[in-house]
Design an enzyme around this catalytic site. Structure first.
Site, PDB file in Angstrom:
ATOM      1  N   ASP A  98       0.878  -1.173   0.000  1.00  0.00           N
ATOM      2  CA  ASP A  98       0.000   0.000   0.000  1.00  0.00           C
ATOM      3  C   ASP A  98       0.915   1.222   0.000  1.00  0.00           C
ATOM      4  OD1 ASP A  98      -2.186   1.661   0.164  1.00  0.00           O
ATOM      5  OD2 ASP A  98      -2.569   1.271   2.277  1.00  0.00           O
ATOM      6  N   CYS A 124      -5.277   4.429  -2.171  1.00  0.00           N
ATOM      7  CA  CYS A 124      -6.489   5.192  -1.827  1.00  0.00           C
ATOM      8  C   CYS A 124      -6.632   6.349  -2.815  1.00  0.00           C
ATOM      9  CB  CYS A 124      -6.445   5.690  -0.382  1.00  0.00           C
ATOM     10  SG  CYS A 124      -5.087   6.817  -0.035  1.00  0.00           S
TER      11      CYS A 124
END
Length: 135
Positions: free
Chosen positions: A7, A58
């Site tokens: 991530d 994100c």
């Protein structure tokens, strides 16, 4: 590692307060993808053959999502894109970003403007070829 959740830092354009790009130029945004490629280049060799890597961001920026999946597949032939369960909501990947129709169906894109009422984010799942011992 048997499993890696990658991530990496991203533009965070999927976060609701940040849906508008505040004075970030396309050149500034492209730096996130360059930075993410460095994370990928370091993560893939750490993954054991037969291991699983989940890539997530994100952001709703295709340069950091679908383009990164295409980069992983082309740069690391030992990595295989795996389908994400159809039970997981979300949209398929965007067409026209270097992925086949089948590959677009294997990733999940969540859009804050969609009926799911989520922030924007992206998921892709890979496995490393059992026979690979180099990357």
């Amino acid at each position: 590692f048997d499993r890696i959740l990658l991530d990496p830092p991203c533009s965070a354009l999927g976060l609701r307060p940040k849906l508008l790009v505040d004075a970030q130029s396309p050149k500034q945004l492209s730096k996130f993808a360059e930075y993410q490629r460095r994370f990928v280049r370091n993560a893939v060799p750490l993954l054991k053959p037969g291991g699983t890597m989940t890539y997530s961001t994100c952001t709703i920026d295709a340069c950091e999502n679908e383009d990164m999946v295409q980069f992983i597949l082309s740069e690391f032939p030992s990595m295989k894109l795996e389908p994400i369960s159809a039970d997981l909501p979300g949209l398929p990947g965007l067409a026209g970003r270097g992925l086949s129709d089948e590959e677009c169906q294997m990733v999940r894109r969540f859009d804050p403007c969609d009926e799911g009422d989520t922030m924007g984010f992206f998921l892709a799942k890979f496995t490393k070829n059992q026979a690979d011992t180099t990357s």
